[in-house]
Design a protein around this motif. Structure first.
Motif, PDB file in Angstrom:
ATOM      1  N   ARG A 212       0.845  -1.203   0.000  1.00  0.00           N
ATOM      2  CA  ARG A 212       0.000   0.000   0.000  1.00  0.00           C
ATOM      3  C   ARG A 212       0.873   1.243   0.000  1.00  0.00           C
ATOM      4  O   ARG A 212       1.896   1.286   0.659  1.00  0.00           O
ATOM      5  CB  ARG A 212      -0.885   0.043   1.254  1.00  0.00           C
ATOM      6  CG  ARG A 212      -1.930  -1.050   1.319  1.00  0.00           C
ATOM      7  CD  ARG A 212      -2.728  -0.990   2.623  1.00  0.00           C
ATOM      8  NE  ARG A 212      -1.845  -1.308   3.763  1.00  0.00           N
ATOM      9  CZ  ARG A 212      -1.576  -0.485   4.764  1.00  0.00           C
ATOM     10  NH1 ARG A 212      -2.086   0.719   4.821  1.00  0.00           N
ATOM     11  NH2 ARG A 212      -0.772  -0.862   5.741  1.00  0.00           N
ATOM     12  N   ASP A 213       0.424   2.272  -0.701  1.00  0.00           N
ATOM     13  CA  ASP A 213       1.118   3.554  -0.720  1.00  0.00           C
ATOM     14  C   ASP A 213       0.746   4.313   0.554  1.00  0.00           C
ATOM     15  O   ASP A 213      -0.401   4.720   0.727  1.00  0.00           O
ATOM     16  CB  ASP A 213       0.726   4.351  -1.959  1.00  0.00           C
ATOM     17  CG  ASP A 213       1.518   5.641  -2.111  1.00  0.00           C
ATOM     18  OD1 ASP A 213       2.108   6.119  -1.118  1.00  0.00           O
ATOM     19  OD2 ASP A 213       1.546   6.177  -3.225  1.00  0.00           O
ATOM     20  N   VAL A 214       1.714   4.494   1.452  1.00  0.00           N
ATOM     21  CA  VAL A 214       1.483   5.187   2.725  1.00  0.00           C
ATOM     22  C   VAL A 214       2.299   6.483   2.785  1.00  0.00           C
ATOM     23  O   VAL A 214       2.637   6.968   3.859  1.00  0.00           O
ATOM     24  CB  VAL A 214       1.787   4.268   3.931  1.00  0.00           C
ATOM     25  CG1 VAL A 214       0.820   3.095   3.978  1.00  0.00           C
ATOM     26  CG2 VAL A 214       3.234   3.788   3.907  1.00  0.00           C
ATOM     27  N   THR A 215       2.583   7.044   1.621  1.00  0.00           N
ATOM     28  CA  THR A 215       3.408   8.246   1.545  1.00  0.00           C
ATOM     29  C   THR A 215       2.802   9.399   2.334  1.00  0.00           C
ATOM     30  O   THR A 215       3.508  10.079   3.082  1.00  0.00           O
ATOM     31  CB  THR A 215       3.628   8.654   0.077  1.00  0.00           C
ATOM     32  OG1 THR A 215       4.217   7.545  -0.621  1.00  0.00           O
ATOM     33  CG2 THR A 215       4.535   9.866  -0.037  1.00  0.00           C
ATOM     34  N   GLU A 216       1.502   9.628   2.202  1.00  0.00           N
ATOM     35  CA  GLU A 216       0.869  10.730   2.933  1.00  0.00           C
ATOM     36  C   GLU A 216       0.944  10.521   4.440  1.00  0.00           C
ATOM     37  O   GLU A 216       1.170  11.475   5.188  1.00  0.00           O
ATOM     38  CB  GLU A 216      -0.575  10.908   2.476  1.00  0.00           C
ATOM     39  CG  GLU A 216      -0.681  11.473   1.078  1.00  0.00           C
ATOM     40  CD  GLU A 216      -2.124  11.663   0.635  1.00  0.00           C
ATOM     41  OE1 GLU A 216      -3.039  11.607   1.482  1.00  0.00           O
ATOM     42  OE2 GLU A 216      -2.327  11.875  -0.564  1.00  0.00           O
TER      43      GLU A 216
END
Length: 86
Positions: free
Chosen positions: A68-72
């Motif tokens: 999952r993209d958890v960049t934020e």
């Protein structure tokens, strides 16, 4: 945010589509800053800075956890660890 509880990857992304994957933030940040320095040496500061459409210099780090993209989330929880060059 504890990087070690789940599998976390740091993707150093170039806007040209190239992606390098790292197991920790420090290595990804070093790769990004080295790429920016190289571009400045080859093309000059103004050209290198203006080469990015989304981010100055055209590089960013994306944080992925378990696919999952958890960049934020990373940006909110780790404000002292930048994910792009300004």
């Amino acid at each position: 945010m504890d990087e070690n509880t789940e599998q976390t990857e740091f993707w150093m992304v170039c806007e040209t589509g190239d992606i390098e994957t790292f197991g920790n933030y420090e290595d990804a940040y070093e790769a990004m800053t080295s790429a920016v320095k190289r571009d400045i040496e080859q093309h000059g500061e103004e050209t290198a800075r203006d080469s990015g459409v989304i981010h100055p210099y055209g590089y960013t780090i994306n944080v992925m956890r378990e696919g999952r993209d958890v960049t934020e989330d990373w940006e909110r929880n780790e404000p002292y660890k930048p994910l792009s060059m300004d």
